[in-house]
Structures are given as structure tokens and as C-alpha cells.
Enzyme design. Structure first.
Site, PDB file in Angstrom:
ATOM      1  N   ARG A  64       5.610  -9.778  30.663  1.00 22.46           N
ATOM      2  CA  ARG A  64       5.635  -8.444  31.266  1.00 22.46           C
ATOM      3  C   ARG A  64       4.221  -7.927  31.512  1.00 22.46           C
ATOM      4  NH1 ARG A  64       6.309  -3.637  28.451  1.00 22.46           N
ATOM      5  NH2 ARG A  64       6.994  -4.758  26.588  1.00 22.46           N
ATOM      6  N   LYS A  89       0.838  -1.208   0.000  1.00 29.36           N
ATOM      7  CA  LYS A  89       0.000   0.000   0.000  1.00 29.36           C
ATOM      8  C   LYS A  89       0.873   1.258   0.000  1.00 29.36           C
ATOM      9  CE  LYS A  89      -4.050  -1.910   2.344  1.00 29.36           C
ATOM     10  NZ  LYS A  89      -5.058  -1.462   1.356  1.00 29.36           N
ATOM     11  N   SER A 147      10.744 -11.860  21.819  1.00 33.16           N
ATOM     12  CA  SER A 147      10.183 -10.567  22.282  1.00 33.16           C
ATOM     13  C   SER A 147       8.696 -10.688  22.577  1.00 33.16           C
ATOM     14  CB  SER A 147      10.344  -9.472  21.239  1.00 33.16           C
ATOM     15  OG  SER A 147      11.631  -9.369  20.819  1.00 33.16           O
ATOM     16  N   LYS A 204       5.862  11.952  24.628  1.00 36.39           N
ATOM     17  CA  LYS A 204       6.053  11.208  25.875  1.00 36.39           C
ATOM     18  C   LYS A 204       6.928  12.051  26.817  1.00 36.39           C
ATOM     19  CE  LYS A 204       5.315   6.421  24.836  1.00 36.39           C
ATOM     20  NZ  LYS A 204       5.809   5.050  24.973  1.00 36.39           N
ATOM     21  N   ALA A 239      14.773   9.047  18.170  1.00 36.39           N
ATOM     22  CA  ALA A 239      14.289   7.775  18.731  1.00 36.39           C
ATOM     23  C   ALA A 239      15.359   6.684  18.643  1.00 36.39           C
ATOM     24  CB  ALA A 239      13.021   7.329  18.014  1.00 36.39           C
ATOM     25  N   GLU A 289       1.058  -2.454  13.711  1.00 38.57           N
ATOM     26  CA  GLU A 289       1.342  -1.129  14.282  1.00 38.57           C
ATOM     27  C   GLU A 289       2.101  -0.317  13.233  1.00 38.57           C
ATOM     28  OE1 GLU A 289       3.009   0.424  18.438  1.00 38.57           O
ATOM     29  OE2 GLU A 289       4.600  -0.089  17.036  1.00 38.57           O
ATOM     30  N   GLU A 343      17.967   7.450  21.345  1.00 38.16           N
ATOM     31  CA  GLU A 343      17.405   7.213  22.680  1.00 38.16           C
ATOM     32  C   GLU A 343      17.316   5.711  22.952  1.00 38.16           C
ATOM     33  OE1 GLU A 343      14.183   6.675  25.683  1.00 38.16           O
ATOM     34  OE2 GLU A 343      14.295   5.913  23.647  1.00 38.16           O
TER      35      GLU A 343
HETATM   36  P1  0O2 Z   1      10.424  -2.243  19.095  1.00 39.35           P
HETATM   37  O1  0O2 Z   1      11.718  -2.965  19.138  1.00 39.35           O
HETATM   38  O2  0O2 Z   1      10.505  -0.960  18.307  1.00 39.35           O
HETATM   39  O3  0O2 Z   1       9.282  -3.089  18.693  1.00 39.35           O
HETATM   40  P2  0O2 Z   1       4.138  -1.324  24.720  1.00 39.35           P
HETATM   41  O4  0O2 Z   1       4.000  -1.757  23.279  1.00 39.35           O
HETATM   42  O5  0O2 Z   1       3.160  -1.979  25.628  1.00 39.35           O
HETATM   43  O6  0O2 Z   1       5.568  -1.407  25.199  1.00 39.35           O
HETATM   44  P3  0O2 Z   1       2.498   0.772  24.259  1.00 39.35           P
HETATM   45  O7  0O2 Z   1       2.132   1.958  25.128  1.00 39.35           O
HETATM   46  O8  0O2 Z   1       1.444  -0.232  24.024  1.00 39.35           O
HETATM   47  O9  0O2 Z   1       3.806   0.143  24.804  1.00 39.35           O
HETATM   48  O10 0O2 Z   1       2.981   1.186  22.854  1.00 39.35           O
HETATM   49  P4  0O2 Z   1       3.506   2.545  22.292  1.00 39.35           P
HETATM   50  O11 0O2 Z   1       3.626   3.601  23.305  1.00 39.35           O
HETATM   51  O12 0O2 Z   1       2.598   2.792  21.148  1.00 39.35           O
HETATM   52  O13 0O2 Z   1       5.014   2.209  21.835  1.00 39.35           O
HETATM   53  C1  0O2 Z   1       5.414   1.041  21.242  1.00 39.35           C
HETATM   54  C2  0O2 Z   1       6.605   1.230  20.313  1.00 39.35           C
HETATM   55  O14 0O2 Z   1       6.845   2.623  20.059  1.00 39.35           O
HETATM   56  C3  0O2 Z   1       7.909   0.732  20.883  1.00 39.35           C
HETATM   57  O15 0O2 Z   1       8.025  -0.622  20.557  1.00 39.35           O
HETATM   58  C4  0O2 Z   1       8.949   1.602  20.171  1.00 39.35           C
HETATM   59  O16 0O2 Z   1       9.167   1.155  18.851  1.00 39.35           O
HETATM   60  C5  0O2 Z   1       8.222   2.929  20.094  1.00 39.35           C
HETATM   61  N1  0O2 Z   1       8.447   3.742  21.301  1.00 39.35           N
HETATM   62  C6  0O2 Z   1       7.532   4.068  22.227  1.00 39.35           C
HETATM   63  N2  0O2 Z   1       8.077   4.840  23.177  1.00 39.35           N
HETATM   64  C7  0O2 Z   1       9.359   5.021  22.852  1.00 39.35           C
HETATM   65  C8  0O2 Z   1      10.446   5.750  23.459  1.00 39.35           C
HETATM   66  O17 0O2 Z   1      10.318   6.369  24.489  1.00 39.35           O
HETATM   67  N3  0O2 Z   1      11.656   5.700  22.822  1.00 39.35           N
HETATM   68  C9  0O2 Z   1      11.853   5.012  21.661  1.00 39.35           C
HETATM   69  N4  0O2 Z   1      13.072   5.038  21.124  1.00 39.35           N
HETATM   70  N5  0O2 Z   1      10.856   4.305  21.074  1.00 39.35           N
HETATM   71  C10 0O2 Z   1       9.622   4.309  21.667  1.00 39.35           C
HETATM   72  P5  0O2 Z   1       8.910  -1.627  21.399  1.00 39.35           P
HETATM   73  O18 0O2 Z   1       8.168  -2.902  21.448  1.00 39.35           O
HETATM   74  O19 0O2 Z   1       9.283  -1.006  22.710  1.00 39.35           O
HETATM   75  O20 0O2 Z   1      10.212  -1.779  20.592  1.00 39.35           O
END
Ligand code: 0O2
Length: 249
Positions: free
Chosen positions: A72, A36, A65, A128, A167, A155, A170
């Protein structure tokens, strides 16, 4: 006793097929969203002389993961529970040039009939506390398999180059310090996020000014229909066919 062993083996085979199909649906979901986005990107290239999509990355979360996240969050370990609760197994990240592009693109995806928007988290309007910015959408799309249709969550993260740069740094710091970033660095990161957001706003403003000048020039010279100063081939062809017709008459 021997029969029990055979049943276990059959069950194991079934489980292997179930698990493979489970993971495959997420790979197909990433493929579908990538297609898409490629279509939108190609159309932007051909029709408009501007493409807001800088680059696209996708990944399927590793089983390790997934299991860590299930633990978790305290979810049930069944496939049904994982399917319903872990909504970022398939993930697509789109990097755009400007903040306005993020919303243009997310609206285009929202308007596609086979995409159901499940949740939108706007960390651009509401960053955030650590400074993280991005637009997150959980969408659901149908995946047509040989014998069933699997509605699958994906997502989609959409961000600018500056947001992506922040990002990824960080993320590295977060894991380097084992998720406990020292206060001084955390403050520096928050400041860097403010600077990155300011840069995004400045670049967007510059882009708007340049577009306005370009449009003005085109209107003044009456060359708005030219492609890079050239008459488009299709228009040339139509004009010469028209000319031939007139000459014959
Ligand atoms: P990866 O390796 O990228 O997959 P949760 O999914 O439960 O941990 P939530 O609130 O459901 O958290 O999801 P949210 O806030 O939408 O964020 C999920 C993903 O967004 C993360 O996936 C990161 O990719 C990114 N993200 C969110 N917050 C941050 C942050 O503070 N710093 C950075 N660098 N990335 C962030 P994963 O699974 O953590 O990692």
C-alpha cells in the site's frame, strides 16, 4: 546443478532464521513495554491509592498485514526497509480512566532512559476528521539478543475507555462496509465521538471534585496518613517498637 540446489536450501534456511529473528524482536519489544507498564501499574497500586491504567493489550502485526502495508505504501520489500518504515509492527494499547491519566502515563514513559521517543501524534488535541481520538507514540527501545542489540520501534496508543469503545465500533463498521462507511453512519459516528469526548470531560471533572472533597476531609480529621481508615501495618510496627523501647527505658 546439484550444488546450486544445496546453496538454495542453505539460503532458505538462513532466510527462515532471519525472518524468525526479525519477528521475535517485535515480540520481545511488546514484552518489554508490557513489563514497564506492569511496573508502573503495580507501583500505582502499592504507593498511591489510585491506578490510572484500566487495561493493556499488545499485538505483533501479522506477516500478511505487514506485506499489505508495504504494498500500500510502496516501500521496498527488504527486511531493512520494513524495519525502518513500518513502525507499528509491535503495538501496545493502554486504556486509561481519564484524559489527564493519558498524559501522566505518556510523560512517565517518555522519562524512561531506555525509551527514545520518535514521534507523537496527539489525536486528542487534534481528532481525526472521522472523530477518532487517541494519543499515539512511536518509541524505539533496545532489545538485547544473544549476539546483537536490535533497536526496535513500538507504537504505543493511549486512550480512555470512551475513546476505545468508539474506536472499536468504528473499526467494525469500517470493515463491515469495506472501508466505505455510508454518509449517514459516518455523521452518526462523528456525533458519537463528540458525545464520548464530552463524557470524558464530565467524568474527569467529577473525579477532580471527589478528590478535592476527599483531601479536605482527610485534612480536617487529620487522617491523611490512613490507608482505607486503617493505620498502615508498617507504621503500626514502628509505633509498637518505639513504645516497647520507651517502656524499657
Ligand atoms: P491495527 O489493526 O490496529 O494495527 P498507517 O499506520 O500508515 O495506516 P499512520 O498515519 O501512520 O497510518 O498511523 P496512525 O494514524 O498513527 O494510525 C495507526 C493505527 O491507529 C491504526 O492501525 C489503528 O489502530 C489506529 N487508528 C488510526 N486511525 C483510526 C481510525 O480512524 N479508526 C480506528 N478505529 N482506528 C484508527 P492499523 O494498522 O490501521 O490497524
Amino acid at each position: 546443478m546439484e550444488n546450486d540446489h544445496i546453496i538454495d536450501l542453505n539460503r532458505l534456511k538462513e532466510m527462515r532464521v532471519e525472518l524468525t529473528r526479525f519477528m521475535m524482536a517485535y515480540k520481545f519489544a511488546c514484552d518489554e513495554i508490557n513489563t514497564k507498564i506492569n511496573i508502573l501499574s503495580d507501583e500505582f497500586n502499592y504507593i498511591h491509592d489510585y491506578n490510572p491504567i484500566e487495561h493493556v493489550k499488545s499485538r505483533v502485526k501479522s506477516p500478511e498485514s505487514i506485506f499489505k502495508k508495504v504494498l500500500r505504501k510502496g516501500y521496498d520489500f527488504s527486511l531493512d526497509s520494513i524495519r525502518e518504515n513500518i513502525r507499528d509492527i509491535a503495538g501496545v494499547r493502554i486504556t486509561c480512566s481519564f484524559i489527564s491519566d493519558i498524559y501522566v502515563l505518556s510523560d512517565m514513559l517518555k522519562n524512561q532512559g531506555d525509551i527514545k521517543i520518535v514521534e507523537v501524534k496527539d489525536y486528542i488535541k487534534n481528532p481525526k476528521p472521522n472523530g477518532y481520538q487517541s494519543l499515539h507514540m512511536i518509541v524505539e527501545i533496545p532489545i538485547f539478543m544473544t549476539d546483537r542489540t536490535e533497536n526496535t520501534y513500538v507504537e504505543i496508543q493511549i486512550r480512555t475507555i470512551a475513546m476505545d469503545f468508539w474506536a472499536s465500533l468504528e473499526h467494525k463498521i469500517y470493515y463491515k462496509y469495506n472501508k466505505e462507511i455510508p454518509e449517514r453512519l459516518a455523521n452518526e459516528l462523528r456525533n458519537a465521538a463528540v458525545v464520548a469526548a464530552e463524557l470524558d470531560r464530565k467524568m474527569e471533572q467529577l473525579q477532580k471534585e471527589v478528590s478535592a472533597i476527599k483531601e479536605e476531609n482527610e485534612e480536617e480529621t487529620g487522617l491523611a496518613f490512613l490507608e482505607n481508615g486503617q493505620i498502615p501495618t508498617i507504621l503500626m510496627k514502628t509505633l509498637s517498637e518505639y513504645q516497647k523501647k520507651i517502656e524499657q527505658e
